[in-house]
Design a protein around this motif. Structure first.
Motif, mmCIF file in Angstrom:
data_model
loop_
_atom_site.group_PDB
_atom_site.id
_atom_site.type_symbol
_atom_site.label_atom_id
_atom_site.label_comp_id
_atom_site.label_asym_id
_atom_site.label_seq_id
_atom_site.Cartn_x
_atom_site.Cartn_y
_atom_site.Cartn_z
ATOM 1 N N GLN A 104 71.037 47.113 26.857
ATOM 2 C CA GLN A 104 71.583 47.624 28.109
ATOM 3 C C GLN A 104 72.090 49.046 27.918
ATOM 4 O OE1 GLN A 104 74.591 44.935 29.473
ATOM 5 N NE2 GLN A 104 73.134 43.628 30.536
ATOM 6 N N PRO A 105 71.853 49.908 28.902
ATOM 7 C CA PRO A 105 72.342 51.296 28.781
ATOM 8 C C PRO A 105 73.857 51.335 28.929
ATOM 9 C CG PRO A 105 71.391 50.941 30.941
ATOM 10 C CD PRO A 105 71.137 49.695 30.153
ATOM 11 N N SER A 106 74.475 52.322 28.357
ATOM 12 C CA SER A 106 75.924 52.498 28.472
ATOM 13 C C SER A 106 76.212 53.960 28.810
ATOM 14 C CB SER A 106 76.626 52.108 27.170
ATOM 15 O OG SER A 106 76.189 52.949 26.113
ATOM 16 N N ILE A 107 77.345 54.194 29.381
ATOM 17 C CA ILE A 107 77.739 55.559 29.727
ATOM 18 C C ILE A 107 79.159 55.804 29.250
ATOM 19 C CG2 ILE A 107 76.211 55.925 31.697
ATOM 20 C CD1 ILE A 107 78.370 54.895 33.515
ATOM 21 N N GLN A 108 79.455 57.064 28.991
ATOM 22 C CA GLN A 108 80.781 57.446 28.522
ATOM 23 C C GLN A 108 81.603 57.993 29.679
ATOM 24 O OE1 GLN A 108 79.917 60.285 25.394
ATOM 25 N NE2 GLN A 108 80.503 58.779 23.847
ATOM 26 N N PRO A 109 82.916 57.799 29.629
ATOM 27 C CA PRO A 109 83.760 58.442 30.638
ATOM 28 C C PRO A 109 83.745 59.952 30.456
ATOM 29 C CG PRO A 109 85.109 57.416 28.945
ATOM 30 C CD PRO A 109 83.696 56.994 28.679
ATOM 31 N N ASN A 156 78.916 58.956 34.818
ATOM 32 C CA ASN A 156 77.632 59.438 35.319
ATOM 33 C C ASN A 156 76.794 58.222 35.710
ATOM 34 O OD1 ASN A 156 75.220 60.639 35.892
ATOM 35 N ND2 ASN A 156 75.082 61.811 33.990
ATOM 36 N N TYR A 157 77.044 57.724 36.904
ATOM 37 C CA TYR A 157 76.383 56.493 37.342
ATOM 38 C C TYR A 157 74.881 56.698 37.539
ATOM 39 C CZ TYR A 157 81.115 54.839 38.114
ATOM 40 O OH TYR A 157 82.419 54.470 37.936
ATOM 41 N N GLU A 158 74.478 57.943 37.841
ATOM 42 C CA GLU A 158 73.051 58.227 38.043
ATOM 43 C C GLU A 158 72.254 57.960 36.771
ATOM 44 O OE1 GLU A 158 70.241 61.887 39.681
ATOM 45 O OE2 GLU A 158 72.418 62.107 39.517
ATOM 46 N N ARG A 159 72.869 58.318 35.640
ATOM 47 C CA ARG A 159 72.198 58.066 34.370
ATOM 48 C C ARG A 159 72.051 56.567 34.121
ATOM 49 N NH1 ARG A 159 74.525 59.845 28.421
ATOM 50 N NH2 ARG A 159 72.851 58.892 27.192
ATOM 51 N N LEU A 160 73.011 55.821 34.548
ATOM 52 C CA LEU A 160 72.971 54.362 34.378
ATOM 53 C C LEU A 160 71.884 53.745 35.260
ATOM 54 C CD1 LEU A 160 74.654 52.145 32.882
ATOM 55 C CD2 LEU A 160 75.915 51.851 35.001
ATOM 56 N N VAL A 161 71.837 54.218 36.518
ATOM 57 C CA VAL A 161 70.886 53.635 37.471
ATOM 58 C C VAL A 161 69.448 54.022 37.116
ATOM 59 C CG1 VAL A 161 70.159 53.666 39.883
ATOM 60 C CG2 VAL A 161 72.592 53.545 39.319
ATOM 61 N N ASN A 162 69.260 55.265 36.685
ATOM 62 C CA ASN A 162 67.905 55.750 36.413
ATOM 63 C C ASN A 162 67.459 55.551 34.960
ATOM 64 O OD1 ASN A 162 67.753 56.640 39.069
ATOM 65 N ND2 ASN A 162 68.652 58.629 38.560
ATOM 66 N N SER A 163 68.194 54.776 34.203
ATOM 67 C CA SER A 163 67.840 54.558 32.806
ATOM 68 C C SER A 163 66.499 53.822 32.704
ATOM 69 C CB SER A 163 68.941 53.734 32.133
ATOM 70 O OG SER A 163 68.546 53.372 30.823
ATOM 71 N N PRO A 164 65.605 54.287 31.850
ATOM 72 C CA PRO A 164 64.323 53.579 31.684
ATOM 73 C C PRO A 164 64.525 52.228 31.020
ATOM 74 C CG PRO A 164 64.572 55.309 30.047
ATOM 75 C CD PRO A 164 65.721 55.464 30.981
ATOM 76 N N GLN A 165 63.531 51.388 31.143
ATOM 77 C CA GLN A 165 63.619 50.071 30.535
ATOM 78 C C GLN A 165 63.699 50.193 29.025
ATOM 79 O OE1 GLN A 165 60.407 47.503 31.613
ATOM 80 N NE2 GLN A 165 61.362 45.676 30.759
#
Length: 473
Positions: free
Chosen positions: A119-124, A106-115
């Motif tokens: 660092q934000p991480s995402i799961q496959p 979910n790349y959108e969650r990574l890009v739109n992560s608040p400060q």
């Protein structure tokens, strides 16, 4: 004698970089749709390893290919009666876990992560269900021997070898094995299909799937011992490598061959006697299949063969391409290329030149025979992979490859001609220089010699869709 035409490929494993540059254009062009996420018509495996899908070489598990039953050639998984009884449950079919469950992020969650502080991480997440998944396997899971310490004992090519010795740090060896559909002369996938959707093109031997006739029984998937037929879960049809036939018909080589950085691939035309396929596939022992396979390949420069082929309707452009074919010279004339697992008895038409490797214990006294036995890659392993355990053809190929190196080194560095080297492997000086040029300096037009359909008349637009490659020349 019934002469047929077959497009074939030879891959020089000595030069494969493992860069996967062949796989990517194939993936982007042919399998970039829904339902094809896990399909790799061309993939590159690291050996030793159990490959993709898992343990595809172990026919005790998958029961693909052919075997002899009381001297009669039969499908290993059984004939029509067996398939009819198991039509709704195919126990030999590899599961999605043997390939891998395709995933994305979910790349959108990574890009739109608040400060935030970290660092934000995402799961496959699965592309099939959309649920988060834990990654356990993939098409290159063993790349560069990653994880082979655990999966290596499952490699069937360690037969007659102590795998525990060769998986130790000091003794480990490695090479790359690119794989695609073998477009066999005796394809088990075609024979396994209850609906007759798979077929072998009469004009060039390319094996294809008729998407209109396919009913999704998936016996082609389990019947192919190389596991190069895939099931599209979205369309409910099978798909496989098409040997880039739209490009081949235009005189262009396949995408995997064209994009190969290491220039390891050679594509050309072979002539064979179709009346002797059953005889070759029914050789009494597994070790005799390879010589029988070689025996049905015909010399395109033989005037008698050319005369019979022309009388049977084979076009002059194909005969001309066959006489200049690099694959015929590598496979039969020089016996440098060997088929992958001939014991499956499908008579594969993608051949491999075995790799040379560093000498484990180099001393001045090592003779040619000892040299082969001291290579880091065991001859037994290569024989199990390429000649059903018969070491003689592998030794001959390795000795000839080594002789080419030694001869050219003596000629170019030591300024002398070492004729003893060429005579020891039964090759003339001229042949050694031909091999050297083809394996090291050849241009694309020398590595891929394909006939092109000549333009006849102005009615090509009207005849499109009504004739095949063979009818158009």
């Amino acid at each position: 004698m019934r002469i047929k035409v077959q497009y074939a490929m030879v891959l020089n494993l000595d030069k494969c970089l493992g860069c996967h540059t062949c796989s990517i254009p194939c993936k982007n062009v042919w399998t970039n749709r829904k339902g094809t996420e896990y399909m790799w018509f061309n993939n590159v495996e690291t050996k030793p390893g159990i490959g993709y899908p898992r343990s595809w070489e172990n026919q005790r598990v998958h029961r693909g290919g052919w075997h002899l039953n009381a001297g009669r050639l039969e499908l290993k998984a059984g004939g029509r009666v067996s398939k009819g009884l198991n039509i709704f449950h195919n126990p030999d079919l590899p599961t999605i876990d043997d390939y891998y469950e395709p995933w994305t992020y979910n790349y959108e969650r990574l890009v739109n992560s608040p400060q935030r502080k970290h660092q934000p991480s995402i799961q496959p997440q699965s592309q099939l269900t959309g649920e988060p998944i834990k990654l356990k396997w993939g098409p290159n899971w063993e790349d560069d021997l990653a994880g082979v310490g655990e999966t290596g004992p499952g490699d069937v090519n360690f037969k007659d070898l102590d795998y525990s010795v060769y998986l130790k740090f000091r003794n480990i060896f490695m090479f790359y094995l690119p794989r695609l559909c073998e477009h066999c002369l005796n394809p088990a996938c075609v024979a396994s299909c209850p609906s007759g959707a798979l077929y072998k093109r009469d004009e060039d031997g390319i094996v294809l799937v008729d998407q209109e006739r396919c009913r999704g029984w998936r016996y082609c998937v389990s019947g192919c011992p190389y596991k190069k037929v895939y099931f599209n879960w979205k369309t409910g049809r099978s798909e496989k490598c098409i040997f880039c036939y739209p490009r081949i018909e235009a005189g262009l080589t396949t995408l995997c061959s064209h994009s190969c950085v290491g220039r390891i691939r050679y594509v050309g035309v072979l002539l064979y006697d179709a009346d002797r396929i059953l005889e070759a596939a029914s050789a009494p022992s597994d070790q005799e299949v390879y010589p029988a396979h070689l025996g049905i390949l015909l010399d395109p420069e033989d005037p008698e063969i050319q005369k019979v082929a022309a009388a049977q309707g084979i076009a002059d452009s194909i005969l001309s391409a066959a006489t200049r074919s690099p694959v015929y010279r590598l496979i039969k004339k020089w016996k440098l290329a060997l088929p992958l697992h001939p014991e499956f008895r499908t008579l594969p038409m993608v051949w491999y030149i075995p790799p040379l490797s560093p000498v484990k214990h180099h001393t001045e006294s090592i003779q040619e025979q000892d040299f082969i036995d001291n290579l880091r890659i065991p001859v037994t392993y290569l024989a199990n992979l390429l000649t059903a355990g018969d070491q003689a053809p592998v030794r001959l190929a390795l000795k000839r490859l080594s002789a080419v190196r030694r001869f050219m080194r003596s000629q170019r560095i030591e300024n002398k001609v070492d004729r003893e080297v060429s005579e020891s492997v039964g090759l003339s000086e001229k042949t050694i220089e031909e091999i050297f040029r083809l394996l090291s300096l050849a241009r694309l037009e020398d590595r891929t010699v394909l006939p092109r359909a000549p333009v006849k008349g102005d009615n090509l637009f009207d005849s499109r869709g009504t004739c095949g490659f063979g009818d158009s020349i």
